[in-house]
Motif scaffolding. Structure first.
Motif, mmCIF file in Angstrom:
data_model
loop_
_atom_site.group_PDB
_atom_site.id
_atom_site.type_symbol
_atom_site.label_atom_id
_atom_site.label_comp_id
_atom_site.label_asym_id
_atom_site.label_seq_id
_atom_site.Cartn_x
_atom_site.Cartn_y
_atom_site.Cartn_z
ATOM 1 N N PHE A 105 5.638 3.825 12.558
ATOM 2 C CA PHE A 105 4.468 4.597 13.466
ATOM 3 C C PHE A 105 3.392 3.553 13.801
ATOM 4 C CE2 PHE A 105 0.767 6.805 13.799
ATOM 5 C CZ PHE A 105 0.746 7.393 14.979
ATOM 6 N N GLY A 106 2.814 2.991 12.619
ATOM 7 C CA GLY A 106 1.566 2.220 12.684
ATOM 8 C C GLY A 106 1.877 0.886 13.471
ATOM 9 N N SER A 107 2.981 0.362 13.470
ATOM 10 C CA SER A 107 3.704 -0.841 14.067
ATOM 11 C C SER A 107 3.537 -0.418 15.662
ATOM 12 C CB SER A 107 4.999 -1.371 13.693
ATOM 13 O OG SER A 107 5.528 -2.479 14.624
ATOM 14 N N GLY A 108 4.443 0.627 16.115
ATOM 15 C CA GLY A 108 4.382 1.103 17.572
ATOM 16 C C GLY A 108 3.016 1.225 18.107
ATOM 17 N N LEU A 109 2.077 1.894 17.408
ATOM 18 C CA LEU A 109 0.830 2.081 17.634
ATOM 19 C C LEU A 109 0.068 0.957 17.944
ATOM 20 C CD1 LEU A 109 -1.251 4.613 17.925
ATOM 21 C CD2 LEU A 109 -1.928 4.120 15.690
ATOM 22 N N ALA A 110 0.080 -0.161 17.127
ATOM 23 C CA ALA A 110 -0.676 -1.283 17.292
ATOM 24 C C ALA A 110 -0.052 -1.977 18.621
ATOM 25 C CB ALA A 110 -0.698 -2.249 16.234
ATOM 26 N N TYR A 111 1.328 -2.078 18.563
ATOM 27 C CA TYR A 111 1.743 -2.635 19.965
ATOM 28 C C TYR A 111 1.441 -1.916 21.220
ATOM 29 C CZ TYR A 111 5.444 -4.511 22.950
ATOM 30 O OH TYR A 111 6.008 -5.325 23.735
ATOM 31 N N GLY A 112 1.456 -0.672 21.261
ATOM 32 C CA GLY A 112 1.412 -0.034 22.344
ATOM 33 C C GLY A 112 -0.023 0.045 22.756
ATOM 34 N N LEU A 113 -0.935 -0.047 21.945
ATOM 35 C CA LEU A 113 -2.320 -0.333 22.258
ATOM 36 C C LEU A 113 -2.811 -1.702 22.349
ATOM 37 C CD1 LEU A 113 -3.684 2.932 20.720
ATOM 38 C CD2 LEU A 113 -3.242 2.691 23.293
ATOM 39 N N ALA A 114 -1.910 -2.948 22.312
ATOM 40 C CA ALA A 114 -2.201 -4.155 22.361
ATOM 41 C C ALA A 114 -3.224 -4.669 20.950
ATOM 42 C CB ALA A 114 -3.037 -4.537 23.628
ATOM 43 N N GLY A 115 -3.029 -3.872 19.965
ATOM 44 C CA GLY A 115 -3.757 -4.398 18.829
ATOM 45 C C GLY A 115 -2.677 -5.244 17.869
ATOM 46 N N SER A 116 -3.199 -5.126 16.404
ATOM 47 C CA SER A 116 -2.259 -5.927 15.542
ATOM 48 C C SER A 116 -2.252 -5.090 14.283
ATOM 49 C CB SER A 116 -2.970 -7.287 15.438
ATOM 50 O OG SER A 116 -4.270 -7.208 14.776
ATOM 51 N N MET A 117 -1.129 -5.250 13.254
ATOM 52 C CA MET A 117 -1.011 -4.805 12.235
ATOM 53 C C MET A 117 -0.658 -5.935 11.434
ATOM 54 S SD MET A 117 1.588 -1.965 11.195
ATOM 55 C CE MET A 117 2.061 -1.294 9.726
ATOM 56 N N GLN A 118 -1.184 -6.023 10.024
ATOM 57 C CA GLN A 118 -0.557 -6.889 9.055
ATOM 58 C C GLN A 118 -0.674 -6.321 7.724
ATOM 59 O OE1 GLN A 118 -3.358 -10.055 9.113
ATOM 60 N NE2 GLN A 118 -5.151 -9.162 9.660
ATOM 61 N N GLN A 119 -0.026 -6.802 6.902
ATOM 62 C CA GLN A 119 0.056 -6.268 5.629
ATOM 63 C C GLN A 119 -1.080 -7.265 4.686
ATOM 64 O OE1 GLN A 119 3.770 -6.537 3.405
ATOM 65 N NE2 GLN A 119 3.058 -5.550 1.751
ATOM 66 N N VAL A 120 -1.767 -6.284 3.936
ATOM 67 C CA VAL A 120 -2.929 -6.957 3.230
ATOM 68 C C VAL A 120 -2.771 -6.954 1.741
ATOM 69 C CG1 VAL A 120 -4.702 -6.743 5.422
ATOM 70 C CG2 VAL A 120 -4.379 -5.133 3.592
ATOM 71 N N ALA A 121 -1.942 -5.984 1.417
ATOM 72 C CA ALA A 121 -1.893 -5.906 -0.298
ATOM 73 C C ALA A 121 -0.237 -5.107 -0.236
ATOM 74 C CB ALA A 121 -2.948 -5.248 -0.912
ATOM 75 N N ASP A 122 -0.034 -4.924 -1.417
ATOM 76 C CA ASP A 122 1.291 -4.240 -1.660
ATOM 77 C C ASP A 122 1.123 -2.825 -1.184
ATOM 78 O OD1 ASP A 122 3.681 -4.189 -2.391
ATOM 79 O OD2 ASP A 122 2.984 -3.090 -4.344
ATOM 80 N N ARG A 123 1.864 -2.509 -0.350
ATOM 81 C CA ARG A 123 1.885 -1.178 0.416
ATOM 82 C C ARG A 123 0.587 -0.848 1.184
ATOM 83 N NH1 ARG A 123 6.298 2.470 -1.685
ATOM 84 N NH2 ARG A 123 4.993 4.106 -1.045
ATOM 85 N N VAL A 124 -0.125 -1.762 1.517
ATOM 86 C CA VAL A 124 -1.396 -1.529 2.170
ATOM 87 C C VAL A 124 -1.326 -2.455 3.583
ATOM 88 C CG1 VAL A 124 -4.013 -1.576 2.078
ATOM 89 C CG2 VAL A 124 -2.795 -1.294 0.129
#
Length: 152
Positions: A105-124
């Motif tokens: 969901f987060g990946s699709g949200l970031a892609y759909g609104l031209a943002g970005s998503m990255q893993q910053v810690a284990d399961r975060v």
């Protein structure tokens, strides 16, 4: 050639018409040139059409922490993200299948609104809206304040 040089010096206001007569130049009939003093000229800024535009303000990073335990918590993630917040999803307390769906969901949200998503810690995961950049130092400080440690 002397005529062009003379006109240039007169135009720049470096000499007057009569100053050049003493140098033995030919007295040829030329079109009348007007001596332009520096006070008579227009300032450069008024001669050129200028457009002043304000610089767009760089959006500041505002953070919102979400620790979802059910997929229904995705609405909070989406709402805050659309409001311009950088959303930190802490999936440590979520079941593996729910965590996988929330990452999708987060990946699709970031892609759909031209943002970005990255893993910053284990399961975060960090979701940042378009135009918002979070420096590594700011991200590290925020995560450490909440007890997360950078593992990515």
């Amino acid at each position: 050639m002397a005529g062009a040089w003379r006109k240039t010096l007169i135009y720049l206001g470096l000499v007057e018409d009569e100053d050049l007569d003493d140098y033995g130049q030919e007295d040829t009939p030329e079109p009348a040139t007007r001596s332009i003093s520096r006070q008579d000229r227009e300032p450069r800024s008024s001669r050129r059409d200028s457009v002043v535009r304000s610089m767009p303000a760089t959006p500041s990073a505002r953070f919102h922490l979400v620790s979802p335990t059910a997929f229904n918590d995705a609405q909070e993630i989406g709402d805050k993200y659309r409001e311009g917040f950088s959303v930190i999803m802490n999936l440590a307390g979520a079941a593996p299948d729910i965590a996988r769906r929330l990452v999708d969901f987060g990946s699709g949200l970031a892609y759909g609104l031209a943002g970005s998503m990255q893993q910053v810690a284990d399961r975060v995961f960090l979701l940042t809206p378009q135009g918002v950049q979070v420096s590594a130092e700011e991200r590290r400080r925020f995560l450490e304040e909440r007890g997360f440690f950078n593992q990515a």
